[in-house]
Design an enzyme around this catalytic site. Structure first.
Site, PDB file in Angstrom:
ATOM      1  N   TYR A  99      49.076   7.527  54.188  1.00  0.00           N
ATOM      2  CA  TYR A  99      48.945   6.421  55.193  1.00  0.00           C
ATOM      3  C   TYR A  99      48.537   5.046  54.811  1.00  0.00           C
ATOM      4  O   TYR A  99      48.563   3.915  55.073  1.00  0.00           O
ATOM      5  CB  TYR A  99      48.366   6.680  56.481  1.00  0.00           C
ATOM      6  N   LYS A 138      49.439  20.687  49.699  1.00  0.00           N
ATOM      7  CA  LYS A 138      50.922  20.797  49.042  1.00  0.00           C
ATOM      8  C   LYS A 138      50.507  20.675  47.439  1.00  0.00           C
ATOM      9  O   LYS A 138      51.312  20.139  46.620  1.00  0.00           O
ATOM     10  CB  LYS A 138      51.609  19.957  49.351  1.00  0.00           C
ATOM     11  N   ASP A 160      53.721  23.833  54.011  1.00  0.00           N
ATOM     12  CA  ASP A 160      54.729  24.593  54.630  1.00  0.00           C
ATOM     13  C   ASP A 160      54.649  25.986  55.112  1.00  0.00           C
ATOM     14  O   ASP A 160      55.008  26.336  56.408  1.00  0.00           O
ATOM     15  CB  ASP A 160      56.128  24.543  53.631  1.00  0.00           C
ATOM     16  N   ASP A 194      48.748  14.858  60.984  1.00  0.00           N
ATOM     17  CA  ASP A 194      49.675  14.372  62.074  1.00  0.00           C
ATOM     18  C   ASP A 194      50.512  15.002  62.264  1.00  0.00           C
ATOM     19  O   ASP A 194      50.729  15.640  63.562  1.00  0.00           O
ATOM     20  CB  ASP A 194      50.130  13.195  61.390  1.00  0.00           C
ATOM     21  N   ASP A 232      50.963  17.841  66.265  1.00  0.00           N
ATOM     22  CA  ASP A 232      52.084  18.067  67.068  1.00  0.00           C
ATOM     23  C   ASP A 232      52.506  19.200  67.301  1.00  0.00           C
ATOM     24  O   ASP A 232      52.856  19.661  68.637  1.00  0.00           O
ATOM     25  CB  ASP A 232      53.261  16.993  66.686  1.00  0.00           C
TER      26      ASP A 232
HETATM   27  C1  IPM Z   1      48.627  10.220  65.833  1.00  0.00           C
HETATM   28  C2  IPM Z   1      49.863   9.303  65.693  1.00  0.00           C
HETATM   29  C3  IPM Z   1      49.685   7.991  64.858  1.00  0.00           C
HETATM   30  C4  IPM Z   1      49.435   8.541  63.626  1.00  0.00           C
HETATM   31  C5  IPM Z   1      50.720   6.736  64.724  1.00  0.00           C
HETATM   32  C6  IPM Z   1      50.835   6.337  66.416  1.00  0.00           C
HETATM   33  C7  IPM Z   1      50.463   5.816  63.815  1.00  0.00           C
HETATM   34  O1  IPM Z   1      50.958   9.820  65.574  1.00  0.00           O
HETATM   35  O2  IPM Z   1      47.588   9.599  66.268  1.00  0.00           O
HETATM   36  O3  IPM Z   1      48.722  11.354  65.527  1.00  0.00           O
HETATM   37  O4  IPM Z   1      50.544   8.882  62.994  1.00  0.00           O
HETATM   38  O5  IPM Z   1      48.382   8.870  63.024  1.00  0.00           O
HETATM   39 MG    MG Z   2      50.752  12.055  65.516  1.00  0.00          MG
END
Ligand code: IPM
Ligand code: MG
Length: 367
Positions: free
Chosen positions: A141, A193, A225, A249, A253
């Site tokens: 990032y 990784k 993975d 990240d 999710d």
């Molecule tokens: C998160 C979000 C952020 C990230 C984005 C909005 C920049 O997806 O906090 O998980 O990638 O860190």
């Molecule tokens: Mg995110």
């Protein structure tokens, strides 16, 4: 106690859910006799529209002066132009970097009542209780990057991002993970990784060295993975998952589905201990985004934000009992059958964003 909390509603449903977070904090203040002062500031696309800057200097100054920050979400289709130089997400990334918020804690806990809200089989997810410790101010990032517009190779565009980690960056986040594991089930799974990436090989070496200081904690290394697969195959095996910025990240999710909905997951982004503060400074936010598809309809699930206020009080204000009260109120709302659209099932009571917040605030004040 007296505390100053900066709110950064941001974009999309950020405004809607932060309003419920503030409602919760006000109810706690009333119930427990605290004085919380709120200051709202701009971030993301709405800050760009108002000032041209996704992270105005004023916002940073307000955050620096606060005891903690409650954030909604940033981003939306109106700012999605891939060629734009300024994007809402830069506001969030800049905030993390400027405030040194290197430790992102994302607990994933399945609330019993939501066992059937997930798309995953109840038998697989029953009892899920893990926490992802995501490194938040380094890695791909923030490494050297080149945008497509900046260079052409043989008449074609090219672009790159770079994953860089230094040993101290890995060491400090590893300590966060191991310290947490000591208070939990004494297990750390470090995700990398290392079979491909040099930065991951350094990560693995440093994490292994840190582990030697925690003989009671069992460390395993998992390739990212494989980790993605194991998360949905045997999620209850995980306790603390330690990982780099981008892997964290993506995996959080995925992991949110173990808890039934993205709308349930809170997070804390913490800076290191500072001698001038009694508690670590942090930014607290739901892990879901700005959800442009449901904005303005009052259907967003405020529970992730409400649970983030519990983390805020626990970590940055030292108010463990108050944090527990909020978590108990959330459990009670679910047990009473209240559901927002994302977690609705037949036989439960559908409520909107504000009604869920009202019920929880009411319960806190009544207790
Ligand atoms: C998160 C979000 C952020 C990230 C984005 C909005 C920049 O997806 O906090 O998980 O990638 O860190
Ligand atoms: Mg995110």
């Amino acid at each position: 106690m007296k505390a100053t909390i900066v709110t950064l509603p941001g974009d999309g449903i950020g405004t809607e859910v932060v309003a419920e977070g503030v409602k919760t904090l006000r109810a706690v203040a009333q119930a427990f006799g605290h004085q919380f002062a709120f200051r709202e500031a701009l971030i993301g696309g709405s800050a760009m529209d108002a000032t041209g800057d996704p992270l105005p200097e004023e916002t940073l100054a307000a955050c620096r002066a606060a005891d903690a920050v409650l954030l909604g979400a940033v981003g939306g289709p109106q700012w999605d132009d891939p060629t734009a130089k300024v994007r809402p997400e830069q506001g969030l990334l800049g905030l993390r970097q400027e405030l040194g918020l290197y430790a992102n804690l994302r607990p994933v806990k399945l609330h019993e009542q939501l066992l059937h809200a997930s798309t995953l089989k109840p038998g697989v997810i029953a009892g899920v209780d893990l926490i992802v410790v995501r490194e938040l101010t380094g890695g791909i990032y923030f490494g050297p990057r080149q945008e497509a517009e900046e260079v052409q190779t043989a008449g074609e565009m090219s672009a790159y991002d770079t994953m860089v980690y230094t040993a101290p960056e890995v060491r400090r986040i590893a300590h966060v993970a191991f310290r947490l594991a000591l208070k939990r089930r004494n297990k750390v799974a470090s995700v990398d990784k290392a079979n491909v990436l040099a930065a991951s090989r350094l990560w693995r070496r440093v994490v292994t060295a840190v582990a030697a200081e925690y003989p009671d904690v069992t460390l395993t290394h998992v390739l990212v993975d494989a980790a993605a697969m194991h998360l949905i195959r045997r999620p209850t095996d995980f306790d603390v998952i330690l990982t780099a910025n981008m892997f964290g990240d993506i995996l959080t999710d995925e992991a949110s589905m173990l808890a039934g909905s993205m709308g349930m997951l809170p997070s804390a982004s913490l800076a290191g201990e500072r001698t001038d503060r009694a508690h670590p400074f942090g930014v607290y936010e739901p892990i879901h985004g700005s959800a442009p598809d449901i904005v303005g309809q009052g259907v967003a699930n405020p529970l992730a934000t409400i649970l983030s206020t519990a983390m805020l009080m626990r970590h940055s204000l030292g108010l463990a009992e108050e944090a527990r009260a909020v978590e108990t109120a959330v459990e009670a709302a679910l047990a009473a059958g209240y559901r927002t659209q994302d977690i609705y099932e037949e036989g439960t009571t559908l409520v909107n964003t504000g009604e869920m917040g009202d019920w929880i605030a009411g319960r806190l004040v009544r207790e």
